[in-house]
Design an enzyme around this catalytic site. Sequence first.
Site, PDB file in Angstrom:
ATOM      1  N   LYS A   1     -15.971 -44.105 100.921  1.00  0.00           N
ATOM      2  CA  LYS A   1     -14.917 -43.999 101.941  1.00  0.00           C
ATOM      3  C   LYS A   1     -14.736 -45.345 102.657  1.00  0.00           C
ATOM      4  CE  LYS A   1     -15.869 -39.057 102.618  1.00  0.00           C
ATOM      5  NZ  LYS A   1     -16.153 -37.977 103.602  1.00  0.00           N
TER       6      LYS A   1
ATOM      7  N   TYR B   1      -7.702 -33.486 100.045  1.00  0.00           N
ATOM      8  CA  TYR B   1      -8.351 -32.675 101.082  1.00  0.00           C
ATOM      9  C   TYR B   1      -7.547 -31.419 101.445  1.00  0.00           C
ATOM     10  CZ  TYR B   1     -12.138 -36.017 102.044  1.00  0.00           C
ATOM     11  OH  TYR B   1     -13.265 -36.806 101.961  1.00  0.00           O
TER      12      TYR B   1
ATOM     13  N   ASN C   1     -19.053 -40.530 106.989  1.00  0.00           N
ATOM     14  CA  ASN C   1     -20.284 -40.241 106.234  1.00  0.00           C
ATOM     15  C   ASN C   1     -20.321 -40.939 104.875  1.00  0.00           C
ATOM     16  OD1 ASN C   1     -18.491 -38.673 104.847  1.00  0.00           O
ATOM     17  ND2 ASN C   1     -19.450 -36.717 105.321  1.00  0.00           N
TER      18      ASN C   1
ATOM     19  N   HIS D   1     -17.861 -39.485  99.314  1.00  0.00           N
ATOM     20  CA  HIS D   1     -17.466 -38.137  98.888  1.00  0.00           C
ATOM     21  C   HIS D   1     -18.029 -37.852  97.501  1.00  0.00           C
ATOM     22  CE1 HIS D   1     -14.889 -34.727  97.727  1.00  0.00           C
ATOM     23  NE2 HIS D   1     -14.771 -35.345  96.568  1.00  0.00           N
TER      24      HIS D   1
ATOM     25  N   GLU E   1     -10.095 -33.321  91.070  1.00  0.00           N
ATOM     26  CA  GLU E   1     -10.180 -34.631  91.743  1.00  0.00           C
ATOM     27  C   GLU E   1     -10.115 -35.784  90.731  1.00  0.00           C
ATOM     28  OE1 GLU E   1     -12.756 -32.939  95.555  1.00  0.00           O
ATOM     29  OE2 GLU E   1     -13.791 -34.136  94.042  1.00  0.00           O
TER      30      GLU E   1
HETATM   31  P1  DAT Z   1     -18.704 -32.852 102.028  1.00  0.00           P
HETATM   32  O1  DAT Z   1     -18.024 -34.195 102.107  1.00  0.00           O
HETATM   33  O2  DAT Z   1     -20.177 -32.958 102.330  1.00  0.00           O
HETATM   34  O3  DAT Z   1     -18.418 -32.112 100.752  1.00  0.00           O
HETATM   35  P2  DAT Z   1     -16.831 -31.017 103.312  1.00  0.00           P
HETATM   36  O4  DAT Z   1     -16.200 -30.844 101.978  1.00  0.00           O
HETATM   37  O5  DAT Z   1     -17.244 -29.775 104.049  1.00  0.00           O
HETATM   38  O6  DAT Z   1     -18.119 -31.958 103.236  1.00  0.00           O
HETATM   39  O7  DAT Z   1     -15.837 -31.808 104.271  1.00  0.00           O
HETATM   40  C1  DAT Z   1     -15.078 -32.884 103.777  1.00  0.00           C
HETATM   41  C2  DAT Z   1     -15.136 -34.005 104.745  1.00  0.00           C
HETATM   42  O8  DAT Z   1     -14.489 -33.611 105.968  1.00  0.00           O
HETATM   43  C3  DAT Z   1     -16.547 -34.409 105.161  1.00  0.00           C
HETATM   44  O9  DAT Z   1     -17.126 -35.337 104.274  1.00  0.00           O
HETATM   45  C4  DAT Z   1     -16.315 -34.995 106.524  1.00  0.00           C
HETATM   46  C5  DAT Z   1     -15.179 -34.171 107.074  1.00  0.00           C
HETATM   47  N1  DAT Z   1     -15.672 -33.068 107.921  1.00  0.00           N
HETATM   48  C6  DAT Z   1     -16.220 -31.911 107.484  1.00  0.00           C
HETATM   49  N2  DAT Z   1     -16.567 -31.118 108.513  1.00  0.00           N
HETATM   50  C7  DAT Z   1     -16.215 -31.806 109.623  1.00  0.00           C
HETATM   51  C8  DAT Z   1     -16.308 -31.543 111.022  1.00  0.00           C
HETATM   52  N3  DAT Z   1     -16.836 -30.402 111.492  1.00  0.00           N
HETATM   53  N4  DAT Z   1     -15.864 -32.505 111.889  1.00  0.00           N
HETATM   54  C9  DAT Z   1     -15.333 -33.654 111.435  1.00  0.00           C
HETATM   55  N5  DAT Z   1     -15.206 -33.965 110.126  1.00  0.00           N
HETATM   56  C10 DAT Z   1     -15.643 -33.058 109.243  1.00  0.00           C
HETATM   57 MG    MG Z   2     -16.600 -31.386 100.022  1.00  0.00          MG
END
Ligand code: DAT
Ligand code: MG
Length: 151
Positions: free
Chosen positions: A12, A52, A115, A118, A129
């Site tokens: 990212k 997303y 974070n 991805h 994807e």
């Molecule tokens: P991951 O990237 O671990 O698969 P995810 O698919 O649940 O996590 O979410 C996609 C991204 O969205 C994640 O990398 C960061 C963001 N995100 C997820 N939950 C969030 C939250 N509660 N607050 C802010 N950003 C969030």
């Molecule tokens: Mg995810």
Amino acid sequence: MADMQTTYIMIKPDGVQRGLVGEIINRFERKGLRMVGLRQLTPSMELAETHYAVHSERPFYSGLIEFITSGPVVAMAWTGVDAISVARNIIGPTNGRDAAPGTIRGDWAMDIGHNIIHGSDGEDTASFELGLWFPDGLCDWVLDAESQIYE
Ligand code: DAT
Ligand code: MG
């Protein structure tokens, strides 16, 4: 080989800005995964929103789109046996503060949105994807070391 998968991995904008591209690629490479796609781009709004889309009703969605389109990302495809879960383990859980040291997020992330990276979460997501970010397809090649990496 049995259970060979290809997963979509994306560094990212925070990972690119913090100069982690080389170190992150090294973690997947040294594990024994095979890189079959690599591309740097600043995602368009449309690309980010499609990627997303599953989160479009979540409160963090607009911030997430703004973040992911804020600068270049490094899009990658990695192949190996069970590559999707292997990569998720290398990455660590979503919130960097919860992620164990030794994982990418555990070593470099302190927040949930910023974070670093991805990784696809399943086979259907991975194929969606990969098609989205690599519309021209992937690079198929033979990694000779796989004869040593796998039994
Ligand atoms: P991951 O990237 O671990 O698969 P995810 O698919 O649940 O996590 O979410 C996609 C991204 O969205 C994640 O990398 C960061 C963001 N995100 C997820 N939950 C969030 C939250 N509660 N607050 C802010 N950003 C969030
Ligand atoms: Mg995810």
